[in-house]
Write an enzyme that holds these catalytic residues in place. Structure first.
Site, PDB file in Angstrom:
ATOM      1  N   CYS B  34       0.922  -1.098  -0.056  1.00  0.00           N
ATOM      2  CA  CYS B  34      -0.051   0.081   0.216  1.00  0.00           C
ATOM      3  C   CYS B  34       0.978   1.107  -0.280  1.00  0.00           C
ATOM      4  CB  CYS B  34      -0.956   0.044   1.276  1.00  0.00           C
ATOM      5  SG  CYS B  34      -1.896  -1.218   1.310  1.00  0.00           S
ATOM      6  N   ASP B  36       3.084   2.201   2.328  1.00  0.00           N
ATOM      7  CA  ASP B  36       3.982   2.787   3.466  1.00  0.00           C
ATOM      8  C   ASP B  36       4.132   1.607   4.730  1.00  0.00           C
ATOM      9  OD1 ASP B  36       1.129   2.572   4.216  1.00  0.00           O
ATOM     10  OD2 ASP B  36       1.183   4.715   4.388  1.00  0.00           O
ATOM     11  N   CYS B  59       5.740   7.946   1.633  1.00  0.00           N
ATOM     12  CA  CYS B  59       5.914   9.410   1.391  1.00  0.00           C
ATOM     13  C   CYS B  59       6.193  10.235   2.244  1.00  0.00           C
ATOM     14  CB  CYS B  59       4.402   9.800   0.559  1.00  0.00           C
ATOM     15  SG  CYS B  59       3.299   9.892   2.075  1.00  0.00           S
ATOM     16  N   CYS B 103      -1.893   8.764   6.830  1.00  0.00           N
ATOM     17  CA  CYS B 103      -0.360   8.732   7.395  1.00  0.00           C
ATOM     18  C   CYS B 103      -0.145   8.942   8.745  1.00  0.00           C
ATOM     19  CB  CYS B 103       0.613   9.532   6.431  1.00  0.00           C
ATOM     20  SG  CYS B 103       0.490   9.323   4.899  1.00  0.00           S
TER      21      CYS B 103
END
Lengths: 387, 125
Positions: B34, B36, B59, B103
């Site tokens: 995915c 991360d 990211c 995130c």
């Protein structure tokens, strides 16, 4: 720190100053609606037809076969929806590939919601469309094949001529999205054997918001936009004369200069590719080794993610792009790379450099200077790299 | 999509990057498929998180939120640290773009996983 280095010409290009100069009189001097009857309208009407001739010449088409659009996405929508609806009595099946631009993929998906059937053909590890799969997908209900001329992410050039042979035998229309190739390599509609071809101005130093669709004489197609009688009743709406004039001039310049320029760009691209391959381990170069756009370099850097590389490149004044999920609105990595069989965790680490006219040897030196340390830093942070 | 200055500052100069040898708890969350993956290491002494380090594949936002959570947590009692939510992480970074909100959850979940691992190890001792 050096100046700004733009390596994202696959996304857009700076408009050539000669193109801008050609456009300006059509904003403030010859601003009339070309459909008007008075003499004053003659200038804008002639400019439009002049531009049409230039676009046609670049493609070796007839001027009557060129319809101006509001860009590449509209040209793709027009070609696919227009052919689908105009030929729906003959059949309802469309064949495309898994690696098309979203302007084609999402148009096809929408047509599925309208009762059409679509087959999405796969590609090999280089991103070349599987011709056997394509042949096998054809049914007596197939009305259109739409395959891109070159892929926008990895630059692989598709075997359009061979697909045209297949389509011709079965009497099926062939459309190609040539948005990445027009103005960058020879694009001859007769040699390619296509019935429809889309192009976009801003991908080869022209203005944004203007494109064209080549429609071979005799192709049955419905309009996308309905309204006044413009573009031989194929595309309603007062013509974007400055944009059209700009597109004409862009094609004229491409005709004169593109070939030599592309060879220069290829030398730079090859040096960048070689340099990166030598300086960074665990990378994959994506796309076909030879049959590839001369300015495109797409690679996956293992163990790290694309957006984090882009941000660090940006910090160093270098603009590039990525097929990473994090650079789009979805959480999926590039559909192109995954269709080529690259695992998702590797596809997340993709980087795309697309070179263009202003790039110099010094730009390549700069990337080769900063990229290895960016990769090293991010890899030190990554739990995937086990040293 | 534009990141705040604070996100960029943490992304360019992340705090507490690395691994802790003989960590008391390790949390691994996310999935590289995915895009991360985060590993968080904690050292605990007298119920206080005395040291914390991370390694993250992801990211800019994933790296910045990892860095932020280590700053928020370091030196706190475990119970206090567990009260830290993704909202605190986002606030600490002066906000995140909407599509990057997930995130911040990675950071919160990473910490919870590391503490859980620590507690399990303690029970088994």
């Amino acid at each position: 720190m050096g100046g700004f280095i733009y390596l994202d010409h696959g996304s857009s290009t700076p408009t050539d100053p000669r193109v801008v100069d050609a456009m300006i009189p059509y904003f403030n001097k010859f601003y009339s609606n070309p459909s008007s009857v008075y003499k004053f309208a003659k200038e804008s009407n002639e400019a439009k037809e002049n531009a049409r001739e230039k676009v046609a010449k670049l493609l070796s088409a007839n001027p009557e076969e060129i319809v101006f659009t509001g860009g590449g996405t509209e040209a793709d929508n027009f070609a696919i929806k227009g052919v689908a609806f105009a030929n729906s009595k003959r059949g309802n099946h469309i064949i495309t590939s898994k690696i098309e631009h979203h302007a084609v993929l999402n148009t096809c998906k929408w047509l599925e919601s309208q009762g059409f059937k679509v087959t999405y053909v796969g590609v090999d590890k280089y991103g070349v469309v599987d011709l056997n799969e394509l042949k096998d997908a054809i049914t007596d209900r197939t009305i259109l094949i739409t395959i891109m001329h070159a892929n926008n992410e990895v630059g692989t050039i598709e075997p359009i001529q061979e697909i045209a042979e297949i389509a011709k035998q079965k009497d099926i229309y062939l459309h190609t999205d040539a948005i990445q190739t027009v103005g960058k390599m020879s694009v001859d509609v007769n040699e390619l054997g296509v019935n429809l071809l889309s192009l976009s101005g801003h991908k080869f130093y022209g203005p944004k918001g203007v494109g064209a669709l080549f429609i071979k004489k005799g192709v049955k197609i419905d309009s996308l936009l309905h309204g006044g009688y413009h573009e031989r009743n194929k595309r309603a709406g007062t013509e974007n004369i400055p944009g059209i004039v700009g597109l004409g001039r862009t094609c004229e310049i491409a005709m004169e200069e593109a070939e030599e320029e592309e060879n220069r760009i290829k030398t730079l691209r090859d040096r960048l590719e070689k340099g990166i391959t030598e300086k960074i381990d665990d990378i994959i170069i994506n796309g076909h080794p030879e049959r590839r756009l001369k300015g495109t370099l797409n690679l996956c850097v293992k163990y790290i993610e694309g957006e984090s590389m882009l941000l660090q490149l940006d910090y160093n004044g270098i603009a590039a792009s990525s097929g990473s999920a994090c650079t789009s609105d979805s959480l999926e990595p590039s559909h192109v790379l995954t269709a080529m069989g690259i695992p998702p965790e590797v596809a997340h680490g993709s980087l795309r450099f697309t070179l263009g006219r202003e790039n110099t040897s010094g730009d390549i030196d700069r990337v080769l200077e900063v990229l290895p340390s960016i990769v090293k830093r991010l890899r030190e942070m990554s739990p995937l790299r086990k040293d | 999509m534009v990141y705040s200055e604070k996100v960029m500052e943490h992304f360019m100069n992340p705090r507490n990057v690395g691994e802790i040898e003989n960590a008391d708890g390790i949390g691994e969350v996310g999935n590289p498929v995915c895009g991360d993956l985060m590993t968080l290491y904690i050292k605990v002494q007298d119920n206080v998180i005395t040291d914390i380090k991370f390694k993250t594949f992801g990211c800019g936002a994933a790296i910045a939120t990892s860095s932020m959570i280590t700053e928020l947590v370091k030196g706190k009692m475990i119970e206090e640290a567990l009260k830290i939510t993704n909202k605190d992480v986002i606030e600490g970074l002066d906000g995140l773009p909407p599509i990057k909100m997930h995130c911040s959850l990675l950071a919160e979940e990473g910490l919870k996983a590391a503490v859980e691992d620590y507690r399990k190890r303690k029970e088994n001792k």
